[in-house]
Design a protein around this motif. Structure first.
Motif, mmCIF file in Angstrom:
data_model
loop_
_atom_site.group_PDB
_atom_site.id
_atom_site.type_symbol
_atom_site.label_atom_id
_atom_site.label_comp_id
_atom_site.label_asym_id
_atom_site.label_seq_id
_atom_site.Cartn_x
_atom_site.Cartn_y
_atom_site.Cartn_z
ATOM 1 N N SER A 60 57.518 93.269 -18.517
ATOM 2 C CA SER A 60 58.137 92.466 -17.848
ATOM 3 C C SER A 60 58.221 91.983 -16.960
ATOM 4 O O SER A 60 58.033 90.381 -17.789
ATOM 5 N N VAL A 61 56.696 92.015 -16.553
ATOM 6 C CA VAL A 61 55.671 90.781 -15.582
ATOM 7 C C VAL A 61 55.851 89.728 -16.457
ATOM 8 O O VAL A 61 56.071 88.585 -16.137
ATOM 9 N N MET A 62 55.149 90.223 -17.838
ATOM 10 C CA MET A 62 54.320 88.862 -18.292
ATOM 11 C C MET A 62 55.741 87.817 -19.136
ATOM 12 O O MET A 62 55.108 86.904 -18.870
ATOM 13 N N ALA A 63 56.390 88.234 -19.203
ATOM 14 C CA ALA A 63 58.008 87.353 -19.380
ATOM 15 C C ALA A 63 58.134 86.850 -18.451
ATOM 16 O O ALA A 63 58.666 85.662 -18.549
ATOM 17 N N LEU A 64 58.438 87.834 -17.154
ATOM 18 C CA LEU A 64 58.651 86.543 -16.315
ATOM 19 C C LEU A 64 58.272 85.546 -15.778
ATOM 20 O O LEU A 64 58.347 84.383 -15.959
ATOM 21 N N VAL A 70 51.355 79.301 -19.178
ATOM 22 C CA VAL A 70 52.111 79.959 -19.851
ATOM 23 C C VAL A 70 51.523 80.920 -20.479
ATOM 24 O O VAL A 70 51.394 81.627 -21.654
ATOM 25 N N GLY A 71 50.196 80.611 -21.104
ATOM 26 C CA GLY A 71 49.454 81.084 -21.562
ATOM 27 C C GLY A 71 49.189 82.305 -21.285
ATOM 28 O O GLY A 71 48.876 83.700 -21.697
ATOM 29 N N VAL A 72 48.674 82.970 -19.340
ATOM 30 C CA VAL A 72 48.663 83.754 -18.953
ATOM 31 C C VAL A 72 49.912 84.097 -19.225
ATOM 32 O O VAL A 72 48.945 85.519 -19.610
ATOM 33 N N GLY A 73 50.690 83.962 -19.268
ATOM 34 C CA GLY A 73 52.130 85.293 -18.654
ATOM 35 C C GLY A 73 51.453 85.689 -20.407
ATOM 36 O O GLY A 73 52.637 87.080 -20.687
ATOM 37 N N GLU A 74 51.803 84.567 -21.523
ATOM 38 C CA GLU A 74 51.612 85.200 -22.599
ATOM 39 C C GLU A 74 50.208 86.616 -23.176
ATOM 40 O O GLU A 74 51.029 86.988 -24.528
ATOM 41 N N ALA A 75 49.503 85.817 -22.824
ATOM 42 C CA ALA A 75 48.384 87.049 -23.326
ATOM 43 C C ALA A 75 48.939 87.944 -23.441
ATOM 44 O O ALA A 75 47.752 88.679 -23.488
ATOM 45 N N GLY A 76 48.882 89.183 -22.065
ATOM 46 C CA GLY A 76 49.198 90.572 -22.888
ATOM 47 C C GLY A 76 50.498 90.686 -22.652
ATOM 48 O O GLY A 76 50.452 92.594 -22.882
ATOM 49 N N PHE A 77 51.307 90.298 -23.254
ATOM 50 C CA PHE A 77 52.727 90.569 -23.916
ATOM 51 C C PHE A 77 52.667 91.527 -24.978
ATOM 52 O O PHE A 77 52.790 93.076 -25.255
ATOM 53 N N THR A 78 51.779 91.376 -26.281
ATOM 54 C CA THR A 78 51.623 92.212 -28.086
ATOM 55 C C THR A 78 50.621 93.265 -27.167
ATOM 56 O O THR A 78 51.245 93.837 -27.780
#
Length: 428
Positions: free
Chosen positions: A88-92, A117-125
């Motif tokens: 959730s945090v990563m998506a925000l 943006v890359g920092v946010g997307e880094a942990g999603f998967t």
């Protein structure tokens, strides 16, 4: 952790399991939409801000490097804190900085928010992959990972098609603004996903295993060691296509962003077929051969590399476009296999970081470097279609090497999976 008396195994309802798949898949789709919107707006941004291909390549490479260097720390957090909250945090975070990218008025004004943006997307998967893997039994894991990874081509296609259409009609900035909205909404819905119990990562002496030791322990599993290298080399080729395919089509066919987005987007949509059939093929082969999932990855990457070479050779038009359709199918064929394998050969305390390390390696061992390489080759050859074409053909060397390392991984897979089967997931 090992099976012990009194441990309650993690089991959830079918509805809760599919809720995880749906939310994670939609978020993964938005993730790739936000990645591709820069690709389709490249020439518009260049014209508006006066940038070169090398500067565009630098923005993309730093974006991928930000994902690489934050992927494993984020994955470590996933396994120590909460998978649902991290997602959730990563998506925000990535949604907020996608909006800010649209506000950029200079090279740095685009580069810095794009990096974030890359920092946010880094942990999603790293959060989504273990959640989905835990919600479904081992025998069908490749298939459900295939469904999850359908988001890659779907998000890629939507990013190109919608991003192209919006940017032509309303300007390139509006595409970034609009793409922000679904990420925020889905981030809130992600908080309602069921999670399994966080397991302390300790050694045989009861001591907490550090961040560094967790990373080292993954490379002590032979299957993962060769898989990680192969994944990086696979993406050396794939990410170059994601970044530069639309500009190549625009320059070779002399079409606008909307038309190029449609043409490349259709190739991307073909990967939906590849994602499903890649998962099915891997599960079927696995039933017949204990190394089936990794053999699926090795074989399909080899086929994809050959198709990629001839697609670029023929300028992604005419027969080249037909080959491109086939490449779209095989481009993602290995991913459901390797997603499942990272979960097959690791204990509960490392399932998140196992995929986080895969993300890290996919950029550092290959994917992050191809955008800037192709951009530099393009500028050295006049910044036209021929330069991009030459750079893209060079990246096929990564695909060939990646297939070889997947084959090496397959040699160890069955043994490593047997070692991991003594561990169970516990209910939270």
């Amino acid at each position: 952790m090992e099976i012990k008396s009194g441990a309650k195994e993690f089991v959830i309802s079918r509805a809760a399991a599919w809720y995880i798949v749906i939310i994670c898949s939609l978020l993964y789709t938005v993730n790739y939409m936000d990645r591709q919107v820069l690709s389709i707006t490249t020439d518009l941004i260049k014209k508006d801000l006066g940038l070169s291909d090398s500067q565009i390549g630098t923005i993309q490479t730093l974006f991928f490097l930000s994902m690489a260097f934050f992927a494993f720390p984020a994955a470590y957090l996933v396994d120590r804190w909460s998978r649902t909250k991290t997602v959730s945090v990563m998506a925000l975070v990535w949604s907020a900085f996608t909006f800010m990218t649209g506000m950029g008025k200079s090279f740095l004004g685009v580069l810095i928010p794009r990096f974030m943006v890359g920092v946010g997307e880094a942990g999603f998967t790293s959060g989504g992959t273990p959640l989905i893997g835990a919600a479904f039994p081992d025998k069908g894991r490749s298939l459900v990972m295939g469904i999850f990874n359908m988001a890659v081509p779907l998000g890629t296609a939507l990013g190109l098609i919608l991003g192209g259409a919006i940017s032509v009609k309303y300007g390139w900035r509006m595409a970034f603004y609009i793409f922000t909205v679904p990420g925020v909404l889905l981030a809130l819905l992600a908080l309602y996903m069921k999670d399994y119990k966080t397991v302390r990562n300790i050694d045989e002496f009861g001591q907490k295993i550090s961040f560094f030791r967790s990373a080292v322990s993954l490379f002590s599993i032979p299957t993962l060691k060769w898989l990680y290298i192969g994944f990086g080399l696979q993406n050396f080729m794939c990410f170059a296509f994601l970044v530069w395919a639309a500009p190549l089509v625009m320059r070779t066919n002399e079409v606008d962003a909307q038309k190029a987005g449609m043409l490349v987007g259709i190739i991307g949509l073909m990967a939906i077929v590849g994602s499903i059939f890649g998962g099915l093929t891997a599960d079927i082969w696995q039933k017949k051969n204990k190394r089936g999932r990794m053999l699926t990855a090795a074989t399909s990457l080899l086929v994809a590399t050959v198709l990629f070479f001839f697609m670029i050779l023929f300028d992604v038009r005419g027969v080249g476009y037909v080959i491109g359709i086939l490449y779209g199918i095989f481009s993602i064929f290995p991913v459901p296999s390797i997603s499942a394998v990272t979960q097959d050969v690791t204990p509960p305390s490392l399932k998140g970081v196992a995929w986080g390390m895969a993300v890290f390696c996919c950029y550092v061992f290959g994917g992050a470097w191809s955008p800037i390489l192709v951009g530099a080759i393009s500028d050295s050859l006049g910044s036209g279609a021929f330069g991009i074409k030459t750079g893209l053909m060079v990246t096929t060397l990564g695909g060939l090497a990646g297939a070889f390392f997947y084959w090496l991984s397959a040699r160890h897979y069955s043994v490593d999976m047997e070692k991991a089967q003594k561990h169970i997931l516990e209910a939270d």
